[in-house]
Design an enzyme around this catalytic site. Structure first.
Site, PDB file in Angstrom:
ATOM      1  N   LYS A 279       2.819   9.418   8.255  1.00 42.57           N
ATOM      2  CA  LYS A 279       1.936   9.194   9.405  1.00 42.57           C
ATOM      3  C   LYS A 279       2.427   9.740  10.762  1.00 42.57           C
ATOM      4  O   LYS A 279       1.903  10.724  11.244  1.00 42.57           O
ATOM      5  CB  LYS A 279       1.625   7.695   9.527  1.00 42.57           C
ATOM      6  CG  LYS A 279       0.745   7.205   8.376  1.00 42.57           C
ATOM      7  CD  LYS A 279       0.156   5.850   8.652  1.00 42.57           C
ATOM      8  CE  LYS A 279      -0.965   5.500   7.705  1.00 42.57           C
ATOM      9  NZ  LYS A 279      -0.577   5.045   6.375  1.00 42.57           N
TER      10      LYS A 279
ATOM     11  N   ASP B 163       9.270   2.577   1.709  1.00 47.39           N
ATOM     12  CA  ASP B 163       8.118   3.353   2.157  1.00 47.39           C
ATOM     13  C   ASP B 163       7.941   3.079   3.645  1.00 47.39           C
ATOM     14  O   ASP B 163       7.419   2.051   4.051  1.00 47.39           O
ATOM     15  CB  ASP B 163       6.879   2.916   1.349  1.00 47.39           C
ATOM     16  CG  ASP B 163       5.607   3.626   1.810  1.00 47.39           C
ATOM     17  OD1 ASP B 163       5.639   4.292   2.869  1.00 47.39           O
ATOM     18  OD2 ASP B 163       4.579   3.494   1.125  1.00 47.39           O
TER      19      ASP B 163
ATOM     20  N   PHE C 145       0.851  -1.182   0.000  1.00 42.35           N
ATOM     21  CA  PHE C 145       0.000   0.000   0.000  1.00 42.35           C
ATOM     22  C   PHE C 145       0.883   1.226   0.000  1.00 42.35           C
ATOM     23  O   PHE C 145       1.687   1.425   0.905  1.00 42.35           O
ATOM     24  CB  PHE C 145      -0.938   0.019   1.207  1.00 42.35           C
ATOM     25  CG  PHE C 145      -1.877   1.200   1.187  1.00 42.35           C
ATOM     26  CD1 PHE C 145      -3.001   1.194   0.385  1.00 42.35           C
ATOM     27  CD2 PHE C 145      -1.608   2.334   1.953  1.00 42.35           C
ATOM     28  CE1 PHE C 145      -3.851   2.298   0.335  1.00 42.35           C
ATOM     29  CE2 PHE C 145      -2.461   3.438   1.906  1.00 42.35           C
ATOM     30  CZ  PHE C 145      -3.577   3.413   1.105  1.00 42.35           C
TER      31      PHE C 145
HETATM   32  C1  LIG Z   1      -0.869   5.236   4.989  1.00 44.48           C
HETATM   33  C2  LIG Z   1       0.195   4.860   4.034  1.00 44.48           C
HETATM   34  C3  LIG Z   1       0.383   5.548   2.820  1.00 44.48           C
HETATM   35  C4  LIG Z   1      -0.527   6.671   2.385  1.00 44.48           C
HETATM   36  O1  LIG Z   1      -0.506   7.750   3.255  1.00 44.48           O
HETATM   37  P1  LIG Z   1      -1.645   8.879   3.149  1.00 44.48           P
HETATM   38  O2  LIG Z   1      -1.184   9.934   4.109  1.00 44.48           O
HETATM   39  O3  LIG Z   1      -2.933   8.247   3.530  1.00 44.48           O
HETATM   40  O4  LIG Z   1      -1.658   9.352   1.750  1.00 44.48           O
HETATM   41  C5  LIG Z   1       1.422   5.143   2.005  1.00 44.48           C
HETATM   42  N1  LIG Z   1       2.235   4.140   2.348  1.00 44.48           N
HETATM   43  C6  LIG Z   1       2.087   3.455   3.497  1.00 44.48           C
HETATM   44  C7  LIG Z   1       3.030   2.356   3.838  1.00 44.48           C
HETATM   45  C8  LIG Z   1       1.049   3.780   4.373  1.00 44.48           C
HETATM   46  O5  LIG Z   1       0.883   3.084   5.502  1.00 44.48           O
END
Ligand SMILES: *Cc1c(COP(=O)(O)O)cnc(C)c1O
Length: 395
Positions: free
Chosen positions: A249, A220, A135
């Site tokens: 986050k 990421d 994700f």
């Molecule tokens: C939550 C998340 C995203 C997206 O972040 P948003 O602030 O919702 O756009 C991307 N990569 C990872 C691993 C995430 O947990």
């Protein structure tokens, strides 16, 4: 009293499956609803409130900053932005920072950076290899990057330039890398995809493969970064160093922020090639600096590691007691519990009733991602509420 659920139904696009709870106030690891009922918050704004709700260090920093300067364009220098950039670089293996407003924007920017690198150093290579179950965000390109059909199908056709290959399978990446590849992008631990941990040597092997082929290694760390897994960054736990890393986050304790970090050799944006109106905003950066500084100075990552072990041990002992619990997995304060049937929703509601917020990860799994400042007593209380909820679930 207003009927907030009715109001949501009437005015808000139905994009989110909401828990029947209106949160009006938060402090530390606790939140309260309109009736002043208290809950232990093991969702933490989706792994965002790293220092808990309304931590004084963050509240003070934001309060001070809004009185001084709220926004200036990035055509000028602003101090909180530069202080945060320096703190991030001095405490990571990366050399340069670009600040934006969300996770999706950070990963999208990281992919743009990798494409620039491809243009400049890899003969025009542009494709990014990502993993199934990953994700990376909700923009159209990041939907294409995220290897989950449920996010992709509604938006076909998707932007090209991504190859989703099996997670935790180095052979799959080796097969997929070709002359068009500019980067491999992975989450150290897959968050939204199920709290999936890689085998011990997977990330090392990916890094090695990237070095051999000359493509960039992007991590990421939007969910795993800023202390959540027990180190400031999860890459430290796996003995690797990414060329590019994304954060969001937990970085500013709840003020919206995203960050792209890169090693000098991968920091190839030239002036004018990327930008953001709000990115690196003074208020946001004051919150980010206060959060990161507090986490570093008070070894909050260490607390996350210890409390994560306590939580995992408690969850594992519940697995012994309840035969329908099939798996407990995670790293630090990112933990999941999986079941042999689809009981996650009713179990989450039972926890809610008992005063504990948990996240429905999948129909048959729940996730725990409390604030990193959580105490032993709070972990134990959450486990007790969960135990009661598990006892009440008819399987
Ligand atoms: C939550 C998340 C995203 C997206 O972040 P948003 O602030 O919702 O756009 C991307 N990569 C990872 C691993 C995430 O947990």
């Amino acid at each position: 009293m207003n009927d907030w659920q009715e109001m949501e139904h009437k005015y808000y696009m139905p994009t989110h499956k909401r828990t029947p709870l209106t949160i009006v106030r938060g402090q530390g690891a606790r939140v309260w609803d309109e009736n002043n009922k208290e809950y232990l918050d093991f969702v933490a704004g989706w792994a965002v409130n790293s220092l808990g709700h309304c931590h004084p260090a963050v509240v003070d920093a934001v309060t001070e900053q809004v009185k001084i300067l709220i926004q200036a364009s990035n055509s000028f220098y602003t101090i909180p932005q530069l202080k945060l950039a320096e703190l991030l670089c001095k405490n990571s293996c990366l050399d340069k920072v670009f600040l934006c407003n969300s996770g999706a924007e950070a990963t999208e920017g990281a992919v743009k950076l990798a494409r620039r690198y491809g243009h400049l150093h890899l003969g025009g290579a542009y494709e990014v290899i990502t993993a199934t179950g990953s994700f990376h965000g909700r923009t159209l390109a990041m939907v294409s990057a995220s290897g989950q059909p449920k996010f992709q199908q509604p938006y076909m056709p998707l932007p090209s330039g991504f190859a989703n290959v099996e997670y935790n399978n180095i052979g799959a990446i080796r097969t997929a890398i070709n002359s068009q590849t500019c980067a491999v992008m992975l989450e150290p631990v897959q968050g939204e995809g199920g709290v999936n941990l890689p085998d011990d040597n997977y990330l090392k092997a990916v890094q090695e493969l990237c070095r051999q082929t000359g493509v960039l290694f992007i991590l990421d760390e939007i969910q795993t970064g800023i202390g959540r897994t027990g180190n400031l960054f999860a890459y430290q736990q796996f003995g690797v160093e990414p060329d590019i890393m994304t954060l969001a986050k937990g970085l500013a304790s709840g003020i919206p922020i995203g960050a792209i970090l890169a090693k000098d050799r991968a920091s190839v944006f030239a002036t004018g090639e990327h930008g953001s109106t709000f990115g690196g905003n003074p208020v946001t950066c004051a919150a980010g600096y206060a959060t990161l500084k507090f986490i570093i100075d008070h070894d909050i990552a260490g607390n996350a590691g210890q409390m994560g072990k306590r939580l995992a041990a408690g969850l594992k002992s519940l697995k012994q007691r309840f035969r329908f619990v099939t798996d407990v997995r995670g790293l630090g304060l990112l933990q999941a519990m999986e079941f042999d049937s689809d009981i996650a929703q009713p179990l989450m509601l039972a926890c809610l009733d008992g005063g504990l917020l948990v996240n429905v990860l999948k129909d048959n799994a729940i996730r725990f991602m409390p604030p990193l400042i959580i105490s032993k007593e709070e972990v134990d209380r959450a486990l007790a509420i969960l135990e009661k909820a598990l006892s009440g679930i008819k399987n």
